[in-house]
Design a protein around this motif. Structure first.
Motif, mmCIF file in Angstrom:
data_model
loop_
_atom_site.group_PDB
_atom_site.id
_atom_site.type_symbol
_atom_site.label_atom_id
_atom_site.label_comp_id
_atom_site.label_asym_id
_atom_site.label_seq_id
_atom_site.Cartn_x
_atom_site.Cartn_y
_atom_site.Cartn_z
ATOM 1 N N PRO A 130 85.401 53.441 17.724
ATOM 2 C CA PRO A 130 84.467 54.546 17.529
ATOM 3 C C PRO A 130 84.008 54.653 16.082
ATOM 4 C CG PRO A 130 86.683 55.395 17.613
ATOM 5 C CD PRO A 130 86.783 53.914 17.882
ATOM 6 N N ALA A 131 82.934 55.399 15.870
ATOM 7 C CA ALA A 131 82.444 55.722 14.530
ATOM 8 C C ALA A 131 82.056 57.189 14.529
ATOM 9 C CB ALA A 131 81.247 54.852 14.162
ATOM 10 N N LEU A 132 82.181 57.857 13.384
ATOM 11 C CA LEU A 132 81.861 59.278 13.314
ATOM 12 C C LEU A 132 81.095 59.576 12.037
ATOM 13 C CD1 LEU A 132 84.016 60.672 11.116
ATOM 14 C CD2 LEU A 132 85.583 60.366 13.021
ATOM 15 N N SER A 133 80.376 60.710 12.062
ATOM 16 C CA SER A 133 79.590 61.123 10.910
ATOM 17 C C SER A 133 79.480 62.639 10.909
ATOM 18 C CB SER A 133 78.189 60.498 10.951
ATOM 19 O OG SER A 133 77.356 61.027 9.943
ATOM 20 N N PHE A 134 79.779 63.277 9.764
ATOM 21 C CA PHE A 134 79.604 64.705 9.594
ATOM 22 C C PHE A 134 78.145 65.019 9.273
ATOM 23 C CE2 PHE A 134 84.186 64.943 9.002
ATOM 24 C CZ PHE A 134 84.494 66.202 9.512
ATOM 25 N N ALA A 135 77.662 66.164 9.783
ATOM 26 C CA ALA A 135 76.375 66.677 9.348
ATOM 27 C C ALA A 135 76.506 67.152 7.900
ATOM 28 C CB ALA A 135 75.935 67.823 10.245
ATOM 29 N N PRO A 136 75.419 67.174 7.126
ATOM 30 C CA PRO A 136 75.528 67.559 5.707
ATOM 31 C C PRO A 136 76.115 68.951 5.494
ATOM 32 C CG PRO A 136 73.418 66.528 6.141
ATOM 33 C CD PRO A 136 74.071 66.731 7.471
ATOM 34 N N ASP A 137 75.900 69.881 6.444
ATOM 35 C CA ASP A 137 76.465 71.214 6.288
ATOM 36 C C ASP A 137 77.917 71.298 6.754
ATOM 37 O OD1 ASP A 137 76.172 70.983 9.010
ATOM 38 O OD2 ASP A 137 74.750 72.638 9.223
ATOM 39 N N GLY A 138 78.457 70.216 7.290
ATOM 40 C CA GLY A 138 79.842 70.181 7.718
ATOM 41 C C GLY A 138 80.130 70.936 8.988
ATOM 42 N N LYS A 139 79.099 71.397 9.711
ATOM 43 C CA LYS A 139 79.318 72.210 10.902
ATOM 44 C C LYS A 139 79.242 71.410 12.198
ATOM 45 C CE LYS A 139 77.546 76.444 8.771
ATOM 46 N NZ LYS A 139 76.537 77.524 8.840
ATOM 47 N N ARG A 140 78.726 70.194 12.110
ATOM 48 C CA ARG A 140 78.612 69.365 13.299
ATOM 49 C C ARG A 140 79.202 67.992 13.025
ATOM 50 N NH1 ARG A 140 72.376 70.010 15.080
ATOM 51 N NH2 ARG A 140 72.167 69.386 12.917
#
Length: 811
Positions: A381-391
């Motif tokens: 798997p790979a993951l990525s945070f949204a810039p605001d850290g909420k998603r």
């Protein structure tokens, strides 16, 4: 003058003197010279190419400048003869109407053969492609982008790490610090030091002080991942559990709450011996209490063994409970963590474990904050945070994409992308734009941009279904230039940058989408071609490129194709466990089946007598059918070996005397004899693509036999082509070497020339006698096969973007 240093000096001197003296005629002649640019781009140090092609007022310079800047990653080959680079420039110029005069002038001065495009080159969905860069060296395994696209750090499969200036396209630092592939690279935000990890150790290196010895620590594991927190104070090492290091690679711990520290002290951590010490203390205390109290035997046993038994039971249940549901990352050290990353402000860590759980942890204490109900399937798997850290966006190796909101736990996006098989072991990649409005997600050779949230309705110019194309498998993707562009790196050491906002869906819809073609063959009269590829793609094409019949949707993917000697029918090997027979107009004649539906037929040949269909399957077996559909023979090729990954039979070649050569991702080529009368099969010999006196050369995936059946050539995954005169096991010799895995081989009708193509986009024509290069070029596609026309002048190449129609021209 063939000495590279002399050529380099001469070109620099001529250009410098012409520039100083204002000799615009010389500058114009050099600017329009294919030979000049081919030599320049073959040098060890090509200089400032962007500045050199910025000369104004030179007729035709804009055309060749666009070709050089757009296709520089294909042309830049300092280890190749300059004529190969000239062939690339010529191929790209010949496909442009405004380059006709340049091609005509260059052809007379070239002095060697070259491949001309007789039909428009396949055009992948890359209208927004603004920049390419070749990182050179062995394949790229990991990438880190710095400064919003100013610099890039690449980790390669040979253990080297390089720092690149993306604006200038130059390597500014390089180090060979590891012996194995670099699975992960990162750069400390605090001091800019580069950190690399292979399967044995982690190394911290300062590009600003290359003479300083690196800091290292042991880190064993397969495909280790590392990541710095946003402040650059801690380095996270992810493999089995999560470990933290400071800037000097000294292992640290989480600031766990008092309750967890007490429990860990009571029951101990794995391997620290405290659990046994505590048992000894409890036993000693029980014995002492029994002695002081003077209890009877029964009460004495209860007092001694009761506390000890309760403690031992609790100590055994505690690790099991932590493994089932770890409440702290210290307890998750025995859990396989398949993906992890810091939030933008560094207060949280998101993980995906081997059981598919998506979890959020406190980065300071390691305490579990949230476990999402939805799980992801598959590996890598790979993951990525949204810039605001909420998603958080998570995509697994099966292409399942999940975008979840942390506060509500609500899943905003849940969809499955196509291409899990193509993504392979590298899996998919995902990245958020800096403004949080877009998501880049892709795997294999395709990359998609997806609007998020409220931006969906306002972003009709962003492609949702039409992908951006790479040549080989995606390794890294990231938004740069304030989210105006996308940077993607593939395993073939190529970096591409797209202006994705300018690539509209409406513009793409007006063009026919690129279709992945896997195999092609000319008809005996040369007037049409049979093609194997994706459903909806061409099945039968006329020589002018027009489609006569398409692959039906119900048949699925076609892997290989062969035309009968009389040119009236053809056979295809399919991915659904079927071999299909077709008329030349695309009408389905018959379906041949023998085996499960999930077994692919990767290779199919119609025998020279036109009475037999020979097919190689994914289970390593070969089947022989009669034209009437009767199964005449089935035998195991012996390709699959215990302990090795095998994709079954990948290539077949018919030899003289009823012999058949069989190969398939294994180092041996089997030579079999098939009796056409009774269908009996016997193995005659085995040709080994490598010998004990030299290193293993790679697995064989391509075969071709000369028209008279006396010469066999085999192509391996390491780019070598071996020639076997008379099929003598002791007489094999290296004929040709390309830069990447050989995917297709074909002899010219007279047997004097050999066409070879590779996964990395190389197309070459060589002398069949000694391997001498006759013509060569590169293309921006994954080339999967090639075929000569009956008159020996044209070559058709199947690729990830469709068919290349090339003509061999002699100067």
């Amino acid at each position: 003058m063939d000495d590279a240093a002399s050529v380099e000096f001469a070109l620099r001197e001529v250009l410098l003197r012409a520039d100083r003296s204002g000799d615009h005629e010389t500058l114009a002649r050099l600017g329009r010279s294919v030979q000049y640019w081919a030599r320049r781009l073959s040098l060890a140090d090509v200089g400032d190419v962007d500045h050199d092609v910025a000369m104004d007022g030179v007729p035709g310079l804009a055309v060749i400048r666009d070709v050089i800047l757009r296709h520089r990653h294909l042309i830049r080959s300092p280890d190749k003869d300059w004529r190969v680079n000239a062939g690339v420039i010529m191929l790209q110029l010949s496909a442009r109407p405004d380059g006709a005069d340049l091609v005509h002038a260059a052809e007379k001065a070239l002095g060697t053969g070259w491949l001309h495009s007789t039909l428009p080159l396949p055009a992948p969905a890359d209208q927004g492609l603004v920049r390419t860069l070749s990182l050179g060296g062995d394949g790229v395994q990991s990438v880190k982008v710095l400064g919003d696209g100013e610099r890039l750090v690449s980790g390669h499969s040979d253990g080297s790490v390089a720092v690149w200036d993306l604006r200038r396209g130059q390597c500014v630092a390089r180090r060979q610090g590891h012996s194995g592939p670099l699975w992960s690279v990162d750069v400390s935000p605090a001091d800019g030091r580069v950190t690399t990890a292979d399967s044995e150790r982690i190394e911290v290196w300062d590009p600003a002080r290359p003479e300083a010895p690196p800091v290292t620590t042991e880190a064993r594991g397969a495909m280790v991942k590392i990541a710095y927190d946003p402040a650059g104070l801690r380095l996270m090492h992810v493999e089995k559990g999560i470990r933290l290091y400071d800037a000097d690679l000294t292992e640290t711990t989480f600031d766990a709450p008092l309750s967890f520290r007490l429990l860990n002290r009571l029951f101990g951590s794995k391997g620290d011996g405290s659990f046994i010490r505590n048992q000894s203390v409890i036993l000693a205390a029980s014995v002492l209490a029994n002695y002081l109290l003077g209890l009877e035997s029964v009460l004495s046993a209860v007092l001694i063994f009761g506390p000890l038994g309760c403690y031992s039971l609790a100590g055994m249940l505690w690790p099991f409970a932590c493994w089932r549901r770890p409440l702290n990352l210290e307890h998750a050290k025995s859990t396989w963590i398949t993906a992890a990353g810091y939030s933008p402000r560094g207060e949280s860590i998101a993980t995906v474990d081997g059981r598919g759980r998506i979890q959020l942890w406190c980065a300071r204490t390691g305490r579990l904050r949230k476990t999402f109900r939805r799980r992801v399937a598959g590996l890598r798997p790979a993951l990525s945070f949204a810039p605001d850290g909420k998603r958080l966006a998570v995509i697994d190796g099966d292409g399942e994409l999940v975008v979840a909101d942390f506060e509500s736990g609500r899943v905003e996006v849940a969809e499955v992308l196509d291409g899990a098989d193509e993504a392979g072991l590298l899996g998919f990649r995902v990245a958020h734009a800096q403004d949080g409005k877009f998501l880049a997600v892709g795997g294999g050779t395709k990359l998609y941009v997806r609007p998020l949230g409220a931006s969906r309705d306002a972003s009709a110019d962003v492609p949702l279904r039409v992908p951006l194309h790479l040549r080989t498998s995606l390794v890294h993707v990231e938004f740069i230039d304030n989210a105006d562009r996308i940077l993607a790196a593939d395993i073939d050491s190529t970096v591409r940058i797209w202006d994705y906002r300018g690539q509209t869906e409406q513009h793409q819809a007006a063009e026919s989408p690129a279709r992945f073609t896997r195999d092609a063959e000319f008809s005996p009269d040369g007037t049409w071609l049979a093609v194997a590829g994706e459903p909806g793609g061409p099945l039968v094409c006329r020589s002018d490129g027009s489609v006569k019949a398409v692959v039906p949707e119900v048949t699925g993917l076609l892997n290989s194709v062969s035309i009968a000697p009389d040119g009236t029918w053809l056979a295809t090997g399919c991915a659904d466990g079927r071999v299909r027979l077709w008329l030349a107009n695309g009408y389905l004649l018959a379906t041949l089946a023998d085996g499960p539906e999930d077994m692919s037929y990767f290779a199919v040949r119609i025998a020279g007598d036109g009475d037999r269909i020979i097919a190689g399957a994914g289970d390593g077996t070969v089947r022989v059918w009669g034209r009437d559909g009767t199964l005449r023979a089935r035998f195991s090729s012996g390709i699959q070996t215990e302990g090795e990954i095998s994709l079954g039979v990948q290539a077949l070649a018919e030899l003289g005397g009823g012999a058949l050569a069989v190969a398939g991702w294994h180092e041996d080529v089997g030579i079999w004899t098939i009796n056409g009368a009774d269908g009996t099969v016997s193995k005659r010999s085995s040709l080994t693509h490598w010998t004990g006196e030299r290193p293993r050369r790679g697995a064989v995936g391509s075969l071709a036999a000369s028209p008279d059946g006396t010469l066999l050539v085999s192509g391996a995954t390491d780019g070598t082509v071996m020639a076997w005169p008379g099929m003598d096991p002791d007489d094999g010799r290296a004929l040709v070497t390309l830069d990447s895995s050989i995917t297709g081989l074909s002899f010219s009708p007279d047997g004097t020339m050999l066409a070879a193509v590779s996964q990395g986009g190389e197309i070459g024509v060589f002398s069949a006698a000694d391997g001498r290069p006759i013509a060569g070029t590169r293309c921006d596609s994954l080339v999967s096969g090639c075929a000569w026309s009956p008159d020996g002048t044209r070559i058709a190449c199947s690729s990830s973007d469709g068919l290349y129609h090339l003509e061999l021209r002699r100067s």
